[in-house]
Write an enzyme that holds these catalytic residues in place. Structure first.
Site, PDB file in Angstrom:
ATOM      1  N   LYS A 129       0.831  -1.205   0.000  1.00  0.00           N
ATOM      2  CA  LYS A 129       0.000   0.000   0.000  1.00  0.00           C
ATOM      3  C   LYS A 129       0.868   1.259   0.000  1.00  0.00           C
ATOM      4  O   LYS A 129       0.620   2.201  -0.760  1.00  0.00           O
ATOM      5  CB  LYS A 129      -0.956  -0.031   1.182  1.00  0.00           C
ATOM      6  CG  LYS A 129      -2.030  -1.112   1.021  1.00  0.00           C
ATOM      7  CD  LYS A 129      -2.981  -1.140   2.183  1.00  0.00           C
ATOM      8  CE  LYS A 129      -4.132  -2.104   1.912  1.00  0.00           C
ATOM      9  NZ  LYS A 129      -3.689  -3.504   1.746  1.00  0.00           N
ATOM     10  N   LYS A 164      -8.105   2.294   5.576  1.00  0.00           N
ATOM     11  CA  LYS A 164      -7.702   0.889   5.561  1.00  0.00           C
ATOM     12  C   LYS A 164      -6.375   0.709   6.274  1.00  0.00           C
ATOM     13  O   LYS A 164      -5.540   1.626   6.319  1.00  0.00           O
ATOM     14  CB  LYS A 164      -7.625   0.358   4.135  1.00  0.00           C
ATOM     15  CG  LYS A 164      -6.738   1.133   3.176  1.00  0.00           C
ATOM     16  CD  LYS A 164      -6.933   0.612   1.751  1.00  0.00           C
ATOM     17  CE  LYS A 164      -6.145   1.402   0.740  1.00  0.00           C
ATOM     18  NZ  LYS A 164      -6.371   0.925  -0.647  1.00  0.00           N
ATOM     19  N   ARG A 214      -6.911  -5.493 -11.592  1.00  0.00           N
ATOM     20  CA  ARG A 214      -5.571  -6.032 -11.385  1.00  0.00           C
ATOM     21  C   ARG A 214      -4.865  -6.083 -12.744  1.00  0.00           C
ATOM     22  O   ARG A 214      -5.293  -6.800 -13.645  1.00  0.00           O
ATOM     23  CB  ARG A 214      -5.652  -7.421 -10.763  1.00  0.00           C
ATOM     24  CG  ARG A 214      -4.336  -8.222 -10.770  1.00  0.00           C
ATOM     25  CD  ARG A 214      -3.201  -7.542 -10.032  1.00  0.00           C
ATOM     26  NE  ARG A 214      -3.512  -7.198  -8.671  1.00  0.00           N
ATOM     27  CZ  ARG A 214      -3.426  -8.052  -7.641  1.00  0.00           C
ATOM     28  NH1 ARG A 214      -3.052  -9.303  -7.842  1.00  0.00           N
ATOM     29  NH2 ARG A 214      -3.707  -7.640  -6.421  1.00  0.00           N
ATOM     30  N   ARG A 229     -12.144  -6.569 -10.604  1.00  0.00           N
ATOM     31  CA  ARG A 229     -12.843  -7.195  -9.490  1.00  0.00           C
ATOM     32  C   ARG A 229     -13.975  -6.260  -9.080  1.00  0.00           C
ATOM     33  O   ARG A 229     -13.727  -5.191  -8.521  1.00  0.00           O
ATOM     34  CB  ARG A 229     -11.877  -7.474  -8.354  1.00  0.00           C
ATOM     35  CG  ARG A 229     -10.946  -8.628  -8.669  1.00  0.00           C
ATOM     36  CD  ARG A 229      -9.479  -8.426  -8.657  1.00  0.00           C
ATOM     37  NE  ARG A 229      -8.923  -7.140  -8.480  1.00  0.00           N
ATOM     38  CZ  ARG A 229      -7.894  -6.889  -7.655  1.00  0.00           C
ATOM     39  NH1 ARG A 229      -7.381  -7.845  -6.933  1.00  0.00           N
ATOM     40  NH2 ARG A 229      -7.367  -5.689  -7.599  1.00  0.00           N
ATOM     41  N   ARG A 237     -16.120  -3.150  -1.662  1.00  0.00           N
ATOM     42  CA  ARG A 237     -14.862  -3.837  -1.917  1.00  0.00           C
ATOM     43  C   ARG A 237     -15.009  -4.766  -3.116  1.00  0.00           C
ATOM     44  O   ARG A 237     -15.943  -5.558  -3.191  1.00  0.00           O
ATOM     45  CB  ARG A 237     -14.439  -4.646  -0.689  1.00  0.00           C
ATOM     46  CG  ARG A 237     -14.231  -3.821   0.550  1.00  0.00           C
ATOM     47  CD  ARG A 237     -13.966  -4.694   1.765  1.00  0.00           C
ATOM     48  NE  ARG A 237     -15.107  -5.569   2.049  1.00  0.00           N
ATOM     49  CZ  ARG A 237     -15.098  -6.537   2.965  1.00  0.00           C
ATOM     50  NH1 ARG A 237     -13.992  -6.765   3.660  1.00  0.00           N
ATOM     51  NH2 ARG A 237     -16.166  -7.278   3.166  1.00  0.00           N
ATOM     52  N   ASP A 277      -2.918  -2.497  -8.820  1.00  0.00           N
ATOM     53  CA  ASP A 277      -4.353  -2.320  -8.640  1.00  0.00           C
ATOM     54  C   ASP A 277      -4.717  -0.916  -9.091  1.00  0.00           C
ATOM     55  O   ASP A 277      -4.103   0.073  -8.649  1.00  0.00           O
ATOM     56  CB  ASP A 277      -4.751  -2.537  -7.187  1.00  0.00           C
ATOM     57  CG  ASP A 277      -4.691  -4.005  -6.772  1.00  0.00           C
ATOM     58  OD1 ASP A 277      -4.530  -4.861  -7.671  1.00  0.00           O
ATOM     59  OD2 ASP A 277      -4.802  -4.291  -5.574  1.00  0.00           O
ATOM     60  N   GLU A 285      -2.647   0.268  -5.476  1.00  0.00           N
ATOM     61  CA  GLU A 285      -1.701  -0.610  -4.784  1.00  0.00           C
ATOM     62  C   GLU A 285      -0.672  -1.119  -5.783  1.00  0.00           C
ATOM     63  O   GLU A 285      -0.938  -1.210  -6.987  1.00  0.00           O
ATOM     64  CB  GLU A 285      -2.387  -1.822  -4.126  1.00  0.00           C
ATOM     65  CG  GLU A 285      -3.168  -1.499  -2.874  1.00  0.00           C
ATOM     66  CD  GLU A 285      -3.609  -2.754  -2.123  1.00  0.00           C
ATOM     67  OE1 GLU A 285      -2.977  -3.825  -2.294  1.00  0.00           O
ATOM     68  OE2 GLU A 285      -4.593  -2.668  -1.369  1.00  0.00           O
ATOM     69  N   ASN A 287       1.314  -4.579  -5.828  1.00  0.00           N
ATOM     70  CA  ASN A 287       1.429  -5.875  -5.165  1.00  0.00           C
ATOM     71  C   ASN A 287       2.663  -6.619  -5.662  1.00  0.00           C
ATOM     72  O   ASN A 287       2.814  -6.833  -6.873  1.00  0.00           O
ATOM     73  CB  ASN A 287       0.171  -6.706  -5.446  1.00  0.00           C
ATOM     74  CG  ASN A 287      -1.076  -6.085  -4.851  1.00  0.00           C
ATOM     75  OD1 ASN A 287      -1.391  -6.313  -3.697  1.00  0.00           O
ATOM     76  ND2 ASN A 287      -1.777  -5.277  -5.643  1.00  0.00           N
TER      77      ASN A 287
END
Length: 318
Positions: A129, A164, A214, A229, A237, A277, A285, A287
């Site tokens: 993050k 978050k 993603r 997503r 979410r 993301d 994000e 990842n």
């Protein structure tokens, strides 16, 4: 070549969607030999090399009993990592203290000659993050703080916000607070533990309704399809673990712009595989620990992400 996968227990894999399984299947198809262990199986003794207690595995093609292992606990065999052609760190988040220590052991293995992907130092230096903050031109208004007063000021400025934890995964611990500020204080106290822990606050992006995409980078280049997503029902979410629906789609112009800006930078730092993301126009994000979505993209588009990854891995080792 010999490939060691450091991952969660093989018995816990959901092979119909697991990206590490997809990598293993493609590696075996190409004639490579597979080994597996967990981070707890790493060991470094004075005067010796970093070693893992591994199982030599073969995939069966069976959906249930999907692998056979030549060794079983407690009789795994010791394997010096420097003698393996490629070590793939595929332990799922969270990035806790044991993951942190594992990256140090893998760093020592590198000094002894091991080839580790992703690079252990790069894993440590890119908390998933926080890493976005290096690229302010690509992200939405974002704040990282422990201070409740900072959070209140951010809310006053932006009205509709997301809060978050920095160490969350799969959508865990994500809250939305609207313009009325309802429960902002109690949510902040829950996440920052009364000032003891940092949290992230971001302006709410309505384009989450079209999905949290993603975008995979392999060898610094974007895979041509993302997995959006999409939140379901009353959820905000999109994470698959939180019930989001995964829809593969071609990269948008903005997706590609973000991916092409970051790809060469992150590859130069030793990150062969990255999952970006993106919500709407904004990076949310980066990842690096165990990026996923290989199988969902392949199942919906025919784009063989695992083959793209093995090609990049083989090229990196050439």
């Amino acid at each position: 070549m010999n490939i060691l996968f450091i991952a969660d227990p093989l018995e816990s894999f959901k092979t119909y969607k697991d990206s590490t399984f997809a990598m293993m299947r493609e590696a075996q198809r190409r004639g490579h030999q597979l080994m597996a262990c967990e981070p707890k199986d790493l060991m470094w003794q004075r005067g010796g090399r970093v070693t893992a207690y591994v199982r030599d595995i073969t995939l069966t093609g069976d959906a249930d009993d999907w692998f056979v292992a030549a060794q079983q606990a407690p009789d795994e065999r010791p394997q010096a990592l420097a003698e393996v052609d490629a070590v793939l760190m595929r332990k799922d988040p969270p990035f806790d203290s044991e993951y942190f220590y594992a990256t140090h052991l893998l760093g020592q293995a590198q000094r002894e000659g091991a080839r580790v992907f992703n690079d252990p130092a790069a894993l440590r230096n890119h908390p998933e993050k926080l890493a976005i903050m290096e690229f302010p031109e690509l992200i939405a208004p974002t704040l990282v703080t422990r201070d409740a007063a900072d959070v209140r000021r951010f809310h006053e400025e932006h009205g509709d916000i997301i809060l978050k934890p920095l160490d969350g995964m799969g959508g865990m611990g994500i809250f939305r607070v609207g313009a009325d500020g309802l429960n902002l204080g109690s949510i902040t106290e829950t996440l920052n533990r009364h000032g003891a822990q940092s949290l992230m606050v971001q302006k709410f992006l309505p384009s989450i309704a079209q999905g949290d995409k993603r975008v995979l980078l392999i060898g610094g280049k974007p895979v041509p399809y993302s997995l959006a997503r999409i939140p379901q029902g009353s959820e905000i979410r999109g994470n698959l673990a939180a019930g989001g629906k995964g829809v593969a789609q071609p990269l948008s112009a903005r997706d590609r712009e973000i991916a092409e800006a970051l790809g060469p930078v992150l590859l130069a730092r030793g990150l062969l595989l990255v999952g970006l993301d993106i919500i709407g126009e904004h990076l949310t994000e980066i990842n690096v620990t165990s990026p996923t979505c290989f199988q969902e993209i392949f199942d919906q588009t025919g784009c063989d992400v695992a083959a793209l990854y093995l090609e990049a891995l083989e090229a990196a080792l050439a």
